[in-house]
Design a protein around this motif. Structure first.
Motif, PDB file in Angstrom:
ATOM      1  N   VAL A 182       0.841  -1.200   0.000  1.00  0.00           N
ATOM      2  CA  VAL A 182       0.000   0.000   0.000  1.00  0.00           C
ATOM      3  C   VAL A 182       0.880   1.255   0.000  1.00  0.00           C
ATOM      4  CG1 VAL A 182      -1.616   1.349   1.410  1.00  0.00           C
ATOM      5  CG2 VAL A 182      -2.021  -1.078   1.032  1.00  0.00           C
ATOM      6  N   ALA A 183       1.957   1.241   0.789  1.00  0.00           N
ATOM      7  CA  ALA A 183       2.863   2.395   0.839  1.00  0.00           C
ATOM      8  C   ALA A 183       3.520   2.626  -0.520  1.00  0.00           C
ATOM      9  CB  ALA A 183       3.921   2.187   1.915  1.00  0.00           C
ATOM     10  N   GLU A 184       3.928   1.546  -1.195  1.00  0.00           N
ATOM     11  CA  GLU A 184       4.516   1.685  -2.538  1.00  0.00           C
ATOM     12  C   GLU A 184       3.507   2.264  -3.518  1.00  0.00           C
ATOM     13  OE1 GLU A 184       5.847  -2.256  -3.480  1.00  0.00           O
ATOM     14  OE2 GLU A 184       7.822  -1.946  -2.569  1.00  0.00           O
ATOM     15  N   ASP A 185       2.280   1.746  -3.497  1.00  0.00           N
ATOM     16  CA  ASP A 185       1.238   2.255  -4.390  1.00  0.00           C
ATOM     17  C   ASP A 185       0.933   3.719  -4.105  1.00  0.00           C
ATOM     18  OD1 ASP A 185       1.141  -0.252  -5.495  1.00  0.00           O
ATOM     19  OD2 ASP A 185      -0.748  -0.836  -4.517  1.00  0.00           O
ATOM     20  N   LEU A 186       0.889   4.088  -2.841  1.00  0.00           N
ATOM     21  CA  LEU A 186       0.622   5.463  -2.457  1.00  0.00           C
ATOM     22  C   LEU A 186       1.741   6.382  -2.933  1.00  0.00           C
ATOM     23  CD1 LEU A 186      -1.279   7.367  -0.939  1.00  0.00           C
ATOM     24  CD2 LEU A 186      -0.006   6.846   1.136  1.00  0.00           C
ATOM     25  N   GLU A 187       2.971   5.897  -2.846  1.00  0.00           N
ATOM     26  CA  GLU A 187       4.111   6.687  -3.327  1.00  0.00           C
ATOM     27  C   GLU A 187       4.003   6.928  -4.831  1.00  0.00           C
ATOM     28  OE1 GLU A 187       9.010   6.620  -3.250  1.00  0.00           O
ATOM     29  OE2 GLU A 187       7.869   4.960  -2.377  1.00  0.00           O
TER      30      GLU A 187
ATOM     31  N   VAL B  63       1.216   7.019  -6.637  1.00  0.00           N
ATOM     32  CA  VAL B  63       0.104   7.948  -6.858  1.00  0.00           C
ATOM     33  C   VAL B  63       0.550   9.378  -6.549  1.00  0.00           C
ATOM     34  CG1 VAL B  63      -2.163   8.648  -5.984  1.00  0.00           C
ATOM     35  CG2 VAL B  63      -1.721   6.253  -6.505  1.00  0.00           C
ATOM     36  N   LEU B  64       1.239   9.565  -5.427  1.00  0.00           N
ATOM     37  CA  LEU B  64       1.704  10.902  -5.056  1.00  0.00           C
ATOM     38  C   LEU B  64       2.705  11.447  -6.069  1.00  0.00           C
ATOM     39  CD1 LEU B  64       2.026  10.562  -1.176  1.00  0.00           C
ATOM     40  CD2 LEU B  64       0.292  11.812  -2.468  1.00  0.00           C
ATOM     41  N   THR B  65       3.565  10.594  -6.593  1.00  0.00           N
ATOM     42  CA  THR B  65       4.521  11.015  -7.619  1.00  0.00           C
ATOM     43  C   THR B  65       3.778  11.457  -8.872  1.00  0.00           C
ATOM     44  OG1 THR B  65       6.179   9.492  -6.741  1.00  0.00           O
ATOM     45  CG2 THR B  65       6.523  10.290  -8.980  1.00  0.00           C
ATOM     46  N   SER B  66       2.766  10.704  -9.272  1.00  0.00           N
ATOM     47  CA  SER B  66       1.964  11.074 -10.449  1.00  0.00           C
ATOM     48  C   SER B  66       1.255  12.402 -10.232  1.00  0.00           C
ATOM     49  CB  SER B  66       0.936   9.982 -10.759  1.00  0.00           C
ATOM     50  OG  SER B  66       1.562   8.783 -11.087  1.00  0.00           O
ATOM     51  N   ILE B  67       0.672  12.592  -9.064  1.00  0.00           N
ATOM     52  CA  ILE B  67      -0.018  13.848  -8.761  1.00  0.00           C
ATOM     53  C   ILE B  67       0.970  15.008  -8.776  1.00  0.00           C
ATOM     54  CG2 ILE B  67      -1.196  15.128  -6.921  1.00  0.00           C
ATOM     55  CD1 ILE B  67      -2.615  12.503  -6.198  1.00  0.00           C
ATOM     56  N   ASN B  68       2.155  14.784  -8.213  1.00  0.00           N
ATOM     57  CA  ASN B  68       3.200  15.813  -8.218  1.00  0.00           C
ATOM     58  C   ASN B  68       3.583  16.190  -9.641  1.00  0.00           C
ATOM     59  OD1 ASN B  68       4.058  17.058  -5.947  1.00  0.00           O
ATOM     60  ND2 ASN B  68       5.704  15.612  -5.483  1.00  0.00           N
ATOM     61  N   ASN B  69       3.769  15.188 -10.505  1.00  0.00           N
ATOM     62  CA  ASN B  69       4.129  15.448 -11.896  1.00  0.00           C
ATOM     63  C   ASN B  69       3.034  16.238 -12.600  1.00  0.00           C
ATOM     64  OD1 ASN B  69       6.543  14.108 -11.570  1.00  0.00           O
ATOM     65  ND2 ASN B  69       5.792  12.178 -12.422  1.00  0.00           N
ATOM     66  N   ILE B  70       1.789  15.871 -12.378  1.00  0.00           N
ATOM     67  CA  ILE B  70       0.669  16.582 -13.008  1.00  0.00           C
ATOM     68  C   ILE B  70       0.628  18.029 -12.519  1.00  0.00           C
ATOM     69  CG2 ILE B  70      -1.858  16.721 -13.084  1.00  0.00           C
ATOM     70  CD1 ILE B  70      -1.849  13.611 -13.058  1.00  0.00           C
ATOM     71  N   LEU B  71       0.803  18.233 -11.217  1.00  0.00           N
ATOM     72  CA  LEU B  71       0.785  19.587 -10.658  1.00  0.00           C
ATOM     73  C   LEU B  71       1.961  20.411 -11.178  1.00  0.00           C
ATOM     74  CD1 LEU B  71      -0.319  18.965  -6.970  1.00  0.00           C
ATOM     75  CD2 LEU B  71      -1.661  19.960  -8.828  1.00  0.00           C
ATOM     76  N   ASP B  72       3.139  19.780 -11.326  1.00  0.00           N
ATOM     77  CA  ASP B  72       4.303  20.486 -11.872  1.00  0.00           C
ATOM     78  C   ASP B  72       4.040  20.927 -13.311  1.00  0.00           C
ATOM     79  OD1 ASP B  72       5.761  20.322  -9.556  1.00  0.00           O
ATOM     80  OD2 ASP B  72       6.982  18.596 -10.205  1.00  0.00           O
TER      81      ASP B  72
END
Length: 177
Positions: free
Chosen positions: A150-155, A157-166
């Protein structure tokens, strides 16, 4: 001679009665019982998750008995361990044969106990020495593996969201310049 015999008999009877009263008093204030109305059933698991002899048994959330014995055998057909709990239940506690038994924990880091969720088939309740198949608890290792996944999957997702926001921030910046 007869009066000495009578005196010794009276002292002996008095001592015997005092010993019985003392024994009854000790047993009534302690948690040790000589005669406790109830019956035993067996609950079978493949993994007992830290249950111990003397652990509490709850039926529908109410303390209803205790674990009297734990036996470890091997089921050669299935190739796995088989744990059989001897469970003492108070008289009047009825456990339908479609009940669910599992290991639960008091609080977050509390003591393990056996929880029995009663089924609906009260016409066919377990009788003395009948077996209820329990649900095996997840081992701590399995829980840690799931938490790690779950922690790996969450990481991710957060990386993808960060990339989209960037990308969105850069697009907004270039649009304003």
């Amino acid at each position: 001679m007869a009066s000495r015999f009578n005196l010794e008999l009276k002292v002996g009877i008095f001592a015997f009665i005092a010993l019985i009263i003392l024994t009854v008093a000790v047993f009534s204030i302690s948690e040790v019982y000589i005669f406790r109305p109830g019956y035993n059933i067996k609950v079978s698991f493949s993994f007992a998750s830290g249950l111990n002899v003397g652990a509490v048994v709850r039926v529908a959330g109410i303390e209803a008995g205790e674990i009297k014995d734990i036996k470890l055998d091997y089921d050669r057909d299935k190739g796995q361990a088989k744990i059989t709990l001897l469970v003492w239940l108070k008289q009047g506690v009825s456990v339908p044969d479609d009940s669910i038994a599992y290991v639960n924990m008091l609080g977050l880091i509390g003591e393990n106990y056996l929880e029995i969720i009663p089924g609906h088939n009260y016409e066919h309740s377990l009788k003395a020495n009948e077996v209820l198949i329990g649900r095996d608890p997840l081992s701590t290792e399995t829980l840690m593996e799931v938490a790690h996944k779950v922690a790996e999957d969450l990481e991710e997702v957060l990386t993808s969201i960060n990339n989209i926001l960037d990308e969105k921030t850069q697009d907004d910046f270039t649009a304003t310049v």
